[in-house]
Write a protein that holds these residues in place. Structure first.
Motif, PDB file in Angstrom:
ATOM      1  N   LEU A   1       0.825  -1.207   0.000  1.00 55.69           N
ATOM      2  CA  LEU A   1       0.000   0.000   0.000  1.00 55.69           C
ATOM      3  C   LEU A   1       0.861   1.260   0.000  1.00 55.69           C
ATOM      4  O   LEU A   1       0.552   2.243  -0.683  1.00 55.69           O
ATOM      5  CB  LEU A   1      -0.922  -0.008   1.216  1.00 55.69           C
ATOM      6  CG  LEU A   1      -2.035  -1.061   1.213  1.00 55.69           C
ATOM      7  CD1 LEU A   1      -2.789  -1.036   2.532  1.00 55.69           C
ATOM      8  CD2 LEU A   1      -2.992  -0.831   0.058  1.00 55.69           C
ATOM      9  N   LEU A   2       1.952   1.262   0.756  1.00 58.82           N
ATOM     10  CA  LEU A   2       2.834   2.433   0.780  1.00 58.82           C
ATOM     11  C   LEU A   2       3.418   2.706  -0.601  1.00 58.82           C
ATOM     12  O   LEU A   2       3.557   3.871  -1.011  1.00 58.82           O
ATOM     13  CB  LEU A   2       3.952   2.215   1.789  1.00 58.82           C
ATOM     14  CG  LEU A   2       3.594   2.406   3.264  1.00 58.82           C
ATOM     15  CD1 LEU A   2       4.766   2.020   4.153  1.00 58.82           C
ATOM     16  CD2 LEU A   2       3.174   3.840   3.537  1.00 58.82           C
ATOM     17  N   ALA A   3       3.752   1.646  -1.331  1.00 59.46           N
ATOM     18  CA  ALA A   3       4.320   1.836  -2.675  1.00 59.46           C
ATOM     19  C   ALA A   3       3.335   2.514  -3.617  1.00 59.46           C
ATOM     20  O   ALA A   3       3.741   3.135  -4.600  1.00 59.46           O
ATOM     21  CB  ALA A   3       4.744   0.487  -3.249  1.00 59.46           C
ATOM     22  N   GLN A   4       2.030   2.443  -3.300  1.00 57.06           N
ATOM     23  CA  GLN A   4       1.027   3.057  -4.174  1.00 57.06           C
ATOM     24  C   GLN A   4       0.757   4.515  -3.845  1.00 57.06           C
ATOM     25  O   GLN A   4       0.319   5.276  -4.716  1.00 57.06           O
ATOM     26  CB  GLN A   4      -0.280   2.262  -4.072  1.00 57.06           C
ATOM     27  CG  GLN A   4      -0.168   0.809  -4.508  1.00 57.06           C
ATOM     28  CD  GLN A   4      -1.435   0.019  -4.255  1.00 57.06           C
ATOM     29  OE1 GLN A   4      -2.439   0.566  -3.836  1.00 57.06           O
ATOM     30  NE2 GLN A   4      -1.389  -1.278  -4.496  1.00 57.06           N
ATOM     31  N   VAL A   5       1.011   4.921  -2.603  1.00 55.16           N
ATOM     32  CA  VAL A   5       0.592   6.274  -2.185  1.00 55.16           C
ATOM     33  C   VAL A   5       1.723   7.091  -1.609  1.00 55.16           C
ATOM     34  O   VAL A   5       1.507   8.241  -1.209  1.00 55.16           O
ATOM     35  CB  VAL A   5      -0.544   6.176  -1.144  1.00 55.16           C
ATOM     36  CG1 VAL A   5      -1.754   5.474  -1.724  1.00 55.16           C
ATOM     37  CG2 VAL A   5      -0.070   5.460   0.122  1.00 55.16           C
TER      38      VAL A   5
ATOM     39  N   GLY B   1      -6.348  14.948   4.624  1.00 52.62           N
ATOM     40  CA  GLY B   1      -7.016  14.505   5.836  1.00 52.62           C
ATOM     41  C   GLY B   1      -7.929  13.323   5.602  1.00 52.62           C
ATOM     42  O   GLY B   1      -8.780  13.360   4.713  1.00 52.62           O
ATOM     43  N   GLY B   2      -7.761  12.247   6.371  1.00 50.17           N
ATOM     44  CA  GLY B   2      -8.596  11.071   6.254  1.00 50.17           C
ATOM     45  C   GLY B   2      -8.261  10.166   5.086  1.00 50.17           C
ATOM     46  O   GLY B   2      -8.989   9.200   4.833  1.00 50.17           O
ATOM     47  N   SER B   3      -7.196  10.463   4.369  1.00 47.13           N
ATOM     48  CA  SER B   3      -6.840   9.661   3.194  1.00 47.13           C
ATOM     49  C   SER B   3      -6.118   8.384   3.618  1.00 47.13           C
ATOM     50  O   SER B   3      -5.691   8.217   4.775  1.00 47.13           O
ATOM     51  CB  SER B   3      -5.949  10.468   2.247  1.00 47.13           C
ATOM     52  OG  SER B   3      -4.721  10.790   2.883  1.00 47.13           O
ATOM     53  N   LEU B   4      -5.978   7.495   2.658  1.00 47.27           N
ATOM     54  CA  LEU B   4      -5.262   6.245   2.911  1.00 47.27           C
ATOM     55  C   LEU B   4      -3.813   6.518   3.272  1.00 47.27           C
ATOM     56  O   LEU B   4      -3.243   5.846   4.138  1.00 47.27           O
ATOM     57  CB  LEU B   4      -5.351   5.356   1.665  1.00 47.27           C
ATOM     58  CG  LEU B   4      -4.543   4.051   1.702  1.00 47.27           C
ATOM     59  CD1 LEU B   4      -5.034   3.146   2.827  1.00 47.27           C
ATOM     60  CD2 LEU B   4      -4.622   3.326   0.359  1.00 47.27           C
ATOM     61  N   ARG B   5      -3.216   7.516   2.650  1.00 48.10           N
ATOM     62  CA  ARG B   5      -1.807   7.832   2.935  1.00 48.10           C
ATOM     63  C   ARG B   5      -1.620   8.280   4.379  1.00 48.10           C
ATOM     64  O   ARG B   5      -0.638   7.916   5.039  1.00 48.10           O
ATOM     65  CB  ARG B   5      -1.320   8.926   1.986  1.00 48.10           C
ATOM     66  CG  ARG B   5       0.187   9.140   2.021  1.00 48.10           C
ATOM     67  CD  ARG B   5       0.586  10.226   1.056  1.00 48.10           C
ATOM     68  NE  ARG B   5       2.029  10.301   0.896  1.00 48.10           N
ATOM     69  CZ  ARG B   5       2.839  10.959   1.733  1.00 48.10           C
ATOM     70  NH1 ARG B   5       2.313  11.600   2.769  1.00 48.10           N
ATOM     71  NH2 ARG B   5       4.143  10.984   1.505  1.00 48.10           N
TER      72      ARG B   5
ATOM     73  N   GLN C   1       0.341   6.671   9.890  1.00 46.49           N
ATOM     74  CA  GLN C   1       0.190   6.369  11.303  1.00 46.49           C
ATOM     75  C   GLN C   1       0.544   4.912  11.598  1.00 46.49           C
ATOM     76  O   GLN C   1       1.204   4.609  12.600  1.00 46.49           O
ATOM     77  CB  GLN C   1      -1.243   6.668  11.741  1.00 46.49           C
ATOM     78  CG  GLN C   1      -1.629   8.138  11.605  1.00 46.49           C
ATOM     79  CD  GLN C   1      -3.103   8.368  11.863  1.00 46.49           C
ATOM     80  OE1 GLN C   1      -3.863   7.425  12.095  1.00 46.49           O
ATOM     81  NE2 GLN C   1      -3.521   9.638  11.808  1.00 46.49           N
ATOM     82  N   GLU C   2       0.095   3.995  10.725  1.00 41.56           N
ATOM     83  CA  GLU C   2       0.434   2.587  10.912  1.00 41.56           C
ATOM     84  C   GLU C   2       1.941   2.367  10.786  1.00 41.56           C
ATOM     85  O   GLU C   2       2.541   1.593  11.549  1.00 41.56           O
ATOM     86  CB  GLU C   2      -0.303   1.733   9.884  1.00 41.56           C
ATOM     87  CG  GLU C   2      -1.784   1.573  10.151  1.00 41.56           C
ATOM     88  CD  GLU C   2      -2.059   0.749  11.388  1.00 41.56           C
ATOM     89  OE1 GLU C   2      -1.552  -0.379  11.479  1.00 41.56           O
ATOM     90  OE2 GLU C   2      -2.755   1.260  12.288  1.00 41.56           O
ATOM     91  N   ALA C   3       2.573   3.044   9.825  1.00 38.40           N
ATOM     92  CA  ALA C   3       4.019   2.891   9.638  1.00 38.40           C
ATOM     93  C   ALA C   3       4.782   3.398  10.850  1.00 38.40           C
ATOM     94  O   ALA C   3       5.770   2.778  11.289  1.00 38.40           O
ATOM     95  CB  ALA C   3       4.455   3.645   8.380  1.00 38.40           C
ATOM     96  N   GLN C   4       4.338   4.502  11.434  1.00 40.39           N
ATOM     97  CA  GLN C   4       5.011   5.030  12.618  1.00 40.39           C
ATOM     98  C   GLN C   4       4.854   4.061  13.798  1.00 40.39           C
ATOM     99  O   GLN C   4       5.800   3.833  14.566  1.00 40.39           O
ATOM    100  CB  GLN C   4       4.431   6.395  12.967  1.00 40.39           C
ATOM    101  CG  GLN C   4       5.135   7.081  14.127  1.00 40.39           C
ATOM    102  CD  GLN C   4       4.571   8.458  14.399  1.00 40.39           C
ATOM    103  OE1 GLN C   4       3.616   8.885  13.750  1.00 40.39           O
ATOM    104  NE2 GLN C   4       5.167   9.160  15.347  1.00 40.39           N
TER     105      GLN C   4
END
Length: 796
Positions: A628-632, A639-643, A648-651
């Motif tokens: 997912l990170l590679a896509q965005v 605000g509120g986007s997948l990125r 937050q998940e990556a942190q």
């Protein structure tokens, strides 16, 4: 102009015509002109005006119609696309011509055949697809059994639910009472307590519904299923061979008739069977109604006393009446006493059968004939219409005639009720309870439950009856969960059916599974011992479908089912609905893995990563986060986007990795760290913090600062995973854009020696980026190359 001049001109024209035409002039007499006119007239009348008009029309265009007709008639279209036969006496040229034409014609014929076959296949494929979709809707409503089962997959139904709206329960008070009783039963099982009889629990619960017919159905079911030991083998085969079902059904009918007798003569006789039968026979038979009855005892007909003594379940009373009648009935009294004690006397039975064949069969006493047939099994097809006034009487007589272990006559009675009489005879549409009781009393629980489930007002009762019988091991379940609701197995005794419990429960639960999720899980838990064709536990499969098909992919529904993360320990989750069902075969981690696999196959990597983390499969969780990170990663943060959510998940994962709370593969960890660094790089880039962005990019060692760094960076790139490589074109373009903007900013300022040095460094960096892009081991998109060339040209 005078006549002489006109004559002269006419002669000149005649002479010119003679000179130009070599044919001799035709001179006709009046007779010849008349004959030619007649021929022309006959030709016109034969061919018709339309053909003449066609001649005139085509003739005006220079077309000779008769000659054209001759040419068309000479053509033969019959052999145009037929293979040409090679003749032996032809030369080489003709032979080769024939072969060439045959080859062309064969190609044309094969092409036509292939086209026709392709069209036919596409047509049938379309028809099969349409029919399969129709069967999906019709299969659940099938009544007639079938052996040609089709494996139909459950298709997801996308539904949008407002997450801020609290769902209202779809269960009415009766259904909620059933659900609470089932919950209590499941909780006892999960605690390892003694397994209660669920049929009796539901029968006791039905008394609170205020419906006497419903209470009677549950009481009947509780009575006929009181078996001493649970069935170990297949319920269908064991039911036919076990005499307990016949005995319990007969006892239920006797107790119900005893209540009826008490209602007719008063409740004061309830405790004394002898007085009850006497009073009932006295009430039922007047002087004028005893005509044809033989043998009396105490001025009352003997055989009605014996019959009703047996009918109310008091054979000892029947024996007492027989002994009072005199010694001539001692043998029959002994037969009744032996049967009541479970003994047999072949000598007495043979004598009485002979007596029945010689005398009793033609007797005018219908009760005497009925008693002989009941105890001796004579004339099993006799209806005894003068005695059996109701369906209960008929069933009791037929059940009483079945000897213990007599599966053949038991099966004949079942076929008589289900197949020969059927729903039409019993008027089942208007009397559903009567038909259900008739099927249940003859041991056909599956057909009775399926019939009851067709009506909406009785479906809840049918579902819980099926669950209760299944928990007792008495329900004949379908061989496969993909079969229709009611089916026939060719190896089963006729006419018994099999009930698809999975299909029945899913039909019932799908109405409230999203509003009353906790109750739905308890219903699905009853399927824990069943498996689908893939070998997957049906409880887990149903819950997986519930989660995947819910269409609500937010943290609320998953926190409800799987539990929320603990703030103190991110690897654990607090109580969720699944936690209460944990057992050696199933736990929350297993369920999370199953749902995550299903979501991943559907492309929902965000929630699958969350579930993989709950299941402790951190490599898979990081893998899907990297995808997912590679896509965005190159997009600006909204605000509120997948990125933003992925950031937050990556942190959070970075903190877990830094604290060594989780273990992952080194390669997966390296890819995740690089993608997170690039995420920070693009954050600085979109915020306009170019120096911080370049510093962050320098930590990755993916982009060169000088031409000497190109080889080192290329070596690093070759070791990257596919997710990171997908981002490199955007990284190169962003780095080049930063260099170009910094160069442009310096160029517009004062031209000092320091600035000249910085501009030279920027040009070197731009050249290094261009060289790296040109020597990349992967082909870059055309747009990337075009933008790099444009940015580099700006700096020269």
């Amino acid at each position: 102009m005078d006549l002489n001049t006109l004559l002269q001109r006419a002669q000149n024209l005649t002479n010119e015509a003679k000179a130009e035409c070599e044919l001799p002039a035709v001179e006709r007499t009046l007779q010849q002109v008349l004959q030619a006119t007649t021929e022309l007239h006959s030709r016109v009348t034969q061919t018709g005006g339309k053909e003449i008009q066609a001649h005139i029309l085509l003739g005006s265009k220079g077309v000779d119609l008769p000659k054209l007709n001759q040419k068309l008639e000479a053509l033969s279209a019959r052999k145009t696309f037929e293979p040409l036969d090679v003749k032996a006496d032809t030369d080489v040229r003709t032979f080769l011509k024939n072969e060439r034409e045959n080859a062309i014609l064969s190609v044309i014929e094969d092409t036509n055949k292939n086209i026709s076959d392709s069209v036919s296949k596409q047509k049938w494929a379309s028809m099969n697809k349409t029919w399969n979709e129709e069967k999906t809707r019709l299969l659940d409503a099938l009544i007639a059994p079938s052996q040609n089962f089709i494996d139909l997959q459950r298709l997801p139904e996308p539904i949008i639910v407002n997450p801020h709206c609290q769902p209202r329960s779809c269960l009415d008070p009766l259904e909620l009472a059933y659900a609470q009783e089932l919950r209590q039963y499941n909780e006892l099982l999960l605690k390892g307590s003694h397994r209660p009889n669920l049929v009796q629990k539901f029968a006791h619960l039905s008394q609170s519904f205020g419906d006497s017919r419903l209470t009677d159905m549950w009481t009947l079911l509780a009575c006929v299923t009181q078996i001493s030991e649970p069935l170990r083998s297949d319920p269908i085969k064991s039911r036919q061979q076990s005499p307990e079902f016949v005995t319990h059904a007969k006892s239920y009918l006797e107790r119900r008739y005893r209540v009826f007798m008490c209602s007719q003569v008063g409740g004061s006789y309830a405790s004394n069977s002898y007085q009850l039968v006497l009073a009932y026979v006295s009430h039922r038979f007047r002087a004028q109604q005893t005509i044809g009855l033989v043998d009396t005892v105490g001025e009352r007909p003997l055989w009605p006393l014996v019959y009703y003594g047996l009918r109310c379940g008091s054979p000892e009373v029947a024996v007492e009446f027989l002994r009072e009648a005199g010694s001539s009935h001692d043998e029959f009294a002994q037969l009744v006493a032996d049967r009541n004690a479970g003994e047999t006397n072949s000598r007495i039975e043979n004598q009485l059968r002979l007596q029945y064949a010689n005398k009793i069969r033609n007797s005018t006493d219908a009760y005497k004939k009925a008693v002989y047939c009941i105890l001796l099994g004579c004339d099993v097809n006799e209806v005894h219409g003068e005695v059996a006034k109701t369906i209960d009487d008929f069933l009791w007589i037929r059940l009483a005639m079945i000897q213990p272990g007599d599966a053949a006559n038991y099966g004949k009675l079942q076929s008589l009720i289900l197949e020969q009489y059927g729903e039409k005879y019993f008027n089942a549409r208007k009397q559903p309870y009567l038909y259900f009781e008739t099927l249940a009393l003859t041991g056909q629980f599956e057909a009775a439950i399926e019939f009851l489930s067709r009506r909406d007002d009785n479906r809840a009762h049918a579902v819980h009856m099926a669950i209760a019988l299944h928990e007792l091991g008495l329900l004949g379940g379908a061989r496969s969960v993909a079969q229709p609701l009611l089916s026939i197995d060719i190896i089963d005794p006729q006419p018994l059916r099999r009930l698809n419990l999975t299909r029945l429960i899913r039909q019932y639960v799908q109405r409230f599974e999203r509003t009353d999720t906790s109750e739905a899980l308890h219903y699905y838990y009853t399927l824990r011992c069943l498996s689908n064709p893939k070998g997957r536990n049906m409880f887990m499969a149903c819950v997986c479908d519930l989660v995947v098909d819910s269409g609500v992919f937010d943290t609320t529904i998953f926190d409800l089912i799987f539990g929320q993360r603990q703030s103190s320990d991110q690897d654990e989750v607090n109580s969720g609905l699944f936690r209460q069902f944990e057992c050696p075969e199933f736990d929350t981690r297993t369920m999370a893995t199953l749902v995550a696999d299903e979501l991943a196959s559907l492309g929902n990597f965000e929630m699958s990563a969350r579930l993989y983390e709950m299941a402790g499969k951190y490599n898979l969780a990081l893998k899907h986060i990297c995808i997912l990170l590679a896509q965005v990663v190159q997009l600006p943060t909204l605000g509120g986007s997948l990125r933003e959510r992925l950031g937050q998940e990556a942190q959070r994962f970075s903190q877990l990795l830094a604290s060594d709370s989780i273990e992952v593969e080194p390669k997966m960890k390296c890819s995740f760290v690089l993608l997170q660094d690039l995420l920070i790089f693009f954050n600085f880039y979109h915020e306009g913090k170019f120096n911080a962005a370049l510093d962050q990019l320098g930590h990755t060692q993916l982009m060169p600062n000088t031409t000497d760094d190109v080889d080192v960076c290329l070596t690093n790139v070759k070791r990257l995973s596919g997710e990171v490589i997908k981002v490199l074109p955007d990284v190169i373009v962003a780095a080049m854009d930063i260099v170009q903007r910094q160069y442009k900013q310096l160029k517009t300022g004062t031209s000092s020696s320091l600035e000249q040095s910085e501009m030279q460094q920027l040009r070197q960096r731009a050249k290094a980026l261009s060289n790296m892009a040109a020597t990349m081991p992967y082909r870059l998109p055309n747009d990337t190359n075009r933008r790099l060339i444009q940015l580099e040209l700006v700096m020269h």
